[in-house]
Design a protein around this motif. Sequence first.
Motif, PDB file in Angstrom:
ATOM      1  N   LEU A  17      18.872 115.767  89.602  1.00  0.00           N
ATOM      2  CA  LEU A  17      18.234 114.479  89.345  1.00  0.00           C
ATOM      3  C   LEU A  17      16.722 114.554  89.483  1.00  0.00           C
ATOM      4  N   VAL A  18      16.047 113.751  88.682  1.00  0.00           N
ATOM      5  CA  VAL A  18      14.595 113.614  88.792  1.00  0.00           C
ATOM      6  C   VAL A  18      14.290 112.894  90.095  1.00  0.00           C
ATOM      7  N   ASP A  19      13.249 113.319  90.788  1.00  0.00           N
ATOM      8  CA  ASP A  19      12.886 112.734  92.076  1.00  0.00           C
ATOM      9  C   ASP A  19      12.125 111.429  91.851  1.00  0.00           C
ATOM     10  N   GLU A  20      12.863 110.401  91.431  1.00  0.00           N
ATOM     11  CA  GLU A  20      12.289 109.085  91.183  1.00  0.00           C
ATOM     12  C   GLU A  20      13.239 108.026  91.724  1.00  0.00           C
ATOM     13  N   SER A  26      31.903 111.012  99.101  1.00  0.00           N
ATOM     14  CA  SER A  26      30.712 111.444  99.834  1.00  0.00           C
ATOM     15  C   SER A  26      29.621 111.862  98.857  1.00  0.00           C
ATOM     16  N   ILE A  27      28.383 111.791  99.329  1.00  0.00           N
ATOM     17  CA  ILE A  27      27.219 112.176  98.532  1.00  0.00           C
ATOM     18  C   ILE A  27      26.325 113.047  99.402  1.00  0.00           C
ATOM     19  N   TYR A  28      26.003 114.232  98.911  1.00  0.00           N
ATOM     20  CA  TYR A  28      25.101 115.119  99.640  1.00  0.00           C
ATOM     21  C   TYR A  28      23.817 115.250  98.833  1.00  0.00           C
ATOM     22  N   HIS A  29      22.750 114.649  99.352  1.00  0.00           N
ATOM     23  CA  HIS A  29      21.475 114.551  98.651  1.00  0.00           C
ATOM     24  C   HIS A  29      20.523 115.601  99.220  1.00  0.00           C
ATOM     25  N   GLU A  30      20.285 116.709  98.489  1.00  0.00           N
ATOM     26  CA  GLU A  30      19.507 117.824  99.004  1.00  0.00           C
ATOM     27  C   GLU A  30      18.020 117.671  98.660  1.00  0.00           C
ATOM     28  N   ARG A  31      17.350 116.742  99.310  1.00  0.00           N
ATOM     29  CA  ARG A  31      15.948 116.474  98.981  1.00  0.00           C
ATOM     30  C   ARG A  31      15.032 117.645  99.323  1.00  0.00           C
ATOM     31  N   ARG A  40      13.574 119.427  90.432  1.00  0.00           N
ATOM     32  CA  ARG A  40      14.473 118.294  90.567  1.00  0.00           C
ATOM     33  C   ARG A  40      15.353 118.449  91.806  1.00  0.00           C
ATOM     34  N   ILE A  41      16.065 117.393  92.141  1.00  0.00           N
ATOM     35  CA  ILE A  41      16.850 117.380  93.370  1.00  0.00           C
ATOM     36  C   ILE A  41      18.332 117.581  93.066  1.00  0.00           C
ATOM     37  N   PRO A  42      18.960 118.577  93.699  1.00  0.00           N
ATOM     38  CA  PRO A  42      20.403 118.755  93.524  1.00  0.00           C
ATOM     39  C   PRO A  42      21.168 117.751  94.376  1.00  0.00           C
ATOM     40  N   VAL A  43      22.179 117.155  93.791  1.00  0.00           N
ATOM     41  CA  VAL A  43      23.010 116.176  94.482  1.00  0.00           C
ATOM     42  C   VAL A  43      24.474 116.547  94.263  1.00  0.00           C
ATOM     43  N   GLU A  44      25.220 116.615  95.343  1.00  0.00           N
ATOM     44  CA  GLU A  44      26.648 116.940  95.267  1.00  0.00           C
ATOM     45  C   GLU A  44      27.448 115.681  95.580  1.00  0.00           C
ATOM     46  N   VAL A  45      28.347 115.314  94.670  1.00  0.00           N
ATOM     47  CA  VAL A  45      29.125 114.081  94.819  1.00  0.00           C
ATOM     48  C   VAL A  45      30.611 114.422  94.829  1.00  0.00           C
ATOM     49  N   ASP A  46      31.316 113.941  95.849  1.00  0.00           N
ATOM     50  CA  ASP A  46      32.769 114.085  95.927  1.00  0.00           C
ATOM     51  C   ASP A  46      33.410 112.734  95.613  1.00  0.00           C
ATOM     52  N   PHE A  47      34.447 112.747  94.794  1.00  0.00           N
ATOM     53  CA  PHE A  47      35.137 111.506  94.465  1.00  0.00           C
ATOM     54  C   PHE A  47      36.583 111.790  94.078  1.00  0.00           C
ATOM     55  N   GLU A  48      37.393 110.765  94.120  1.00  0.00           N
ATOM     56  CA  GLU A  48      38.790 110.862  93.709  1.00  0.00           C
ATOM     57  C   GLU A  48      38.939 110.303  92.299  1.00  0.00           C
ATOM     58  N   LEU A  56      28.605 111.117  82.375  1.00  0.00           N
ATOM     59  CA  LEU A  56      27.385 111.567  83.043  1.00  0.00           C
ATOM     60  C   LEU A  56      26.465 112.272  82.056  1.00  0.00           C
ATOM     61  N   ARG A  57      27.016 113.177  81.272  1.00  0.00           N
ATOM     62  CA  ARG A  57      26.210 113.913  80.307  1.00  0.00           C
ATOM     63  C   ARG A  57      25.678 112.989  79.212  1.00  0.00           C
ATOM     64  N   SER A  58      26.478 111.990  78.837  1.00  0.00           N
ATOM     65  CA  SER A  58      26.024 111.039  77.820  1.00  0.00           C
ATOM     66  C   SER A  58      24.838 110.219  78.320  1.00  0.00           C
ATOM     67  N   GLU A  59      24.779 110.004  79.635  1.00  0.00           N
ATOM     68  CA  GLU A  59      23.677 109.255  80.236  1.00  0.00           C
ATOM     69  C   GLU A  59      22.465 110.139  80.501  1.00  0.00           C
ATOM     70  N   GLY A  60      22.546 111.408  80.113  1.00  0.00           N
ATOM     71  CA  GLY A  60      21.409 112.305  80.292  1.00  0.00           C
ATOM     72  C   GLY A  60      21.324 112.952  81.657  1.00  0.00           C
ATOM     73  N   VAL A  61      22.391 112.844  82.453  1.00  0.00           N
ATOM     74  CA  VAL A  61      22.417 113.474  83.779  1.00  0.00           C
ATOM     75  C   VAL A  61      22.814 114.934  83.613  1.00  0.00           C
ATOM     76  N   ASN A  62      22.024 115.832  84.182  1.00  0.00           N
ATOM     77  CA  ASN A  62      22.332 117.252  84.081  1.00  0.00           C
ATOM     78  C   ASN A  62      23.426 117.604  85.082  1.00  0.00           C
ATOM     79  N   VAL A  63      24.616 117.953  84.568  1.00  0.00           N
ATOM     80  CA  VAL A  63      25.750 118.341  85.403  1.00  0.00           C
ATOM     81  C   VAL A  63      25.714 119.857  85.551  1.00  0.00           C
TER      82      VAL A  63
END
Length: 209
Positions: free
Chosen positions: A50-53, A73-78, A86-94, A107-114
């Motif tokens: 993610l962009v740091d904004e 859970s969300i792990y935000h590696e600032r 950019r900032i790597p973010v790890e997201v866990d979900f069911e 996510l990719r359609s929204e321009g988020v780099n997976v």
Amino acid sequence: MSDRRDGAPEAALDAEDAADSAAAESADAASPDGGHAAAAPSTHTVRLELVDEPGQLLAALHPIANNGGNLLSIYHERGNKTPRGRIPVEVDFEATPERFEEIVDALRSEGVNVMQAGTERYAEEVTILLFGHLIDTDLSDTLSRIEACESASVADVSLAAPQGTEEVSSARLRLEARAGETDAALAAVRELADEKELRVVEPLTGVDA
């Protein structure tokens, strides 16, 4: 307690229970997995860049929640930025397997780099060199467009500009490509280099970079 003394309400409840049990047994018999849902939710992990904004994290979480993902859970590696700053973010979900695929596509359609989705990992690694006016042609744009090909991720960048940023410089790029997609990633790099009049030096096959 007075409404149960004649036994009628209890009998009604027993009848309802029997009907529910029969329906459940019928569903179990019709289901090849014995009544357990074939598409039961399971835990998935996506690693995003993610962009740091302000607002970027929230915007990245919307496609997950809007497509049936239950955030765990969300792990935000600032403190650990990627080569592109950019900032790597790890997201866990069911989510069910079908929902998971929809979430990754959204996510990719929204321009988020997976950078990683579930068990999908970049299994091949290749190192290349770029020569030319890297700064003048916007190195950040070059890296972003390499990432956009979806076949590879830029794992590391080393820039050398001994004569200053306005002169010819070189960059060593370590790319991590998906299994079987290294050729596609290199083809995208070559096309981009031709457009920006950059020179690409690729490692020889079978030679460690």
